[in-house]
Design an enzyme around this catalytic site. Structure first.
Site, short mmCIF file in Angstrom:
data_model
loop_
_atom_site.label_atom_id
_atom_site.label_comp_id
_atom_site.label_asym_id
_atom_site.label_seq_id
_atom_site.Cartn_x
_atom_site.Cartn_y
_atom_site.Cartn_z
N ARG A 65 33.73 37.71 45.07
CA ARG A 65 33.64 37.33 43.66
C ARG A 65 32.94 35.99 43.45
O ARG A 65 33.23 35.27 42.48
CB ARG A 65 35.03 37.31 43.00
CG ARG A 65 35.76 38.65 43.01
CD ARG A 65 34.99 39.74 42.25
NE ARG A 65 35.68 41.02 42.38
CZ ARG A 65 35.38 41.93 43.30
NH1 ARG A 65 34.41 41.71 44.16
NH2 ARG A 65 36.03 43.07 43.36
N SER A 100 40.25 42.62 35.64
CA SER A 100 41.23 41.96 36.52
C SER A 100 41.24 40.46 36.24
O SER A 100 40.20 39.81 36.30
CB SER A 100 40.88 42.20 37.99
OG SER A 100 40.97 43.57 38.30
N GLU A 138 39.92 35.36 38.12
CA GLU A 138 38.62 36.03 38.27
C GLU A 138 37.84 35.92 36.97
O GLU A 138 36.62 35.86 36.96
CB GLU A 138 38.84 37.50 38.65
CG GLU A 138 37.56 38.25 38.90
CD GLU A 138 37.78 39.62 39.51
OE1 GLU A 138 37.19 40.61 39.02
OE2 GLU A 138 38.57 39.73 40.48
#
Length: 304
Positions: free
Chosen positions: A178, A228, A298
């Protein structure tokens, strides 16, 4: 770096020096994010040409004006108050095929990218089918799921620092979980070259729709969200920790830790920034007290 002039004066100058530029001053972030949350945007400018973007960025940087690059707004939580910066919404939308490569502008929607790949019998992106967002956003956060990630199929990225156009190959893009070279920079991704492989169209379609079915069965598609909320912790799924803390379904005003997938916080009834943010803090504090784990978001949170 302090701005040379006020935003109001800057907008007046901008309208004078860029008379054909469409500058919107009645837009709200909630109109441009999948969370449907966020306050008034001081000025929003949609850009669909690279040359115009480069000229505009040089102009903005000369006056030291704060700006934010916006794609599809699919991983953003933005405060409800008026934001004192300008927003550049990237609408670069060109896509073409060259052998087994797709050359794609950063503003292209992931769904459109998938449709183009299917049409041209090119596999490698099936895992991304159903992900909201744009190519630029996917590169910036190295989007991934179902065992795939965008870094697996990227060959080259072209971007600008506001002054020149630069090019980086995959090995220099600092991809990790990520994260990418762009994660902590306000550079603008312009174009991406993907390397895919030849595959039967019907097989690609089948894989895509199987992944979409998995998403719809496991994720709360019926409510606005930003996907998320937290990154995995040492490759361990955070939703398991949230369930162990009995936080699933916890509601604060218009926001809820989803009953369907507790890795998501959903907007169930006109949620505000603070409703979601308090649930984020509740999750982080509870998990830290119980497990000693510090979670990392995130999603991108813009407070001011």
């Amino acid at each position: 770096m302090k701005s040379k002039i006020s935003l109001n004066k800057f907008i007046k100058l901008l309208k004078n020096d860029f008379p054909n530029l469409k500058i919107k001053q009645d837009e709200y972030f909630k109109q441009h994010t999948t969370f449907k949350i966020g306050g008034k945007i001081f000025a929003l400018i949609e850009i669909d040409k690279i040359n115009l973007l480069l000229k505009l960025l040089k102009y903005i940087n000369f006056y030291k004006i704060r700006y934010f690059i916006l794609g599809a707004g699919s991983n953003l939580l933005v405060n409800d108050k008026k934001m004192n910066f300008i927003v550049l919404k990237i609408k670069l939308n060109k896509i073409e095929k060259r052998n087994n490569e797709i050359i794609c502008s950063s503003g292209v929607n992931i769904f459109k990218l998938n449709q183009f790949a299917i049409k041209n019998n090119l596999g490698g992106l099936e895992w991304s089918f159903g992900i909201p967002g744009t190519v630029g956003g996917a590169i910036k956060m190295n989007a991934g799921c179902f065992g795939g990630q965008i870094s697996d199929v990227v060959k080259t990225v072209y971007y600008t620092d506001g002054y020149k156009i630069h090019k980086k190959s995959n090995r220099n893009l600092e991809f990790s979980y990520r994260k990418s070279f762009f994660s902590d920079k306000n550079f603008v991704i312009l174009k991406v070259v993907f390397v895919l492989y030849n595959k039967n169209m019907e097989e690609i379609k089948q894989n895509c729709f199987e992944n979409l079915k998995k998403r719809r069965l496991s994720q709360p598609y019926n409510y606005p969200s930003a996907g998320s909320v937290f990154k995995r912790y040492n490759n361990f799924p955070v939703p398991i920790l949230i369930e162990k803390c009995n936080l699933k379904g916890l509601t604060f005003c218009g926001a809820q830790i989803s009953n369907k997938h507790c890795g998501f916080i959903v907007n169930i009834n006109k949620a505000k920034f603070n409703h979601v943010y308090k649930l984020i803090l509740k999750i982080k504090n509870t998990i830290y007290k119980k497990f000693g784990i510090i979670l990392e978001e995130e999603i991108i949170i813009i407070k001011n």
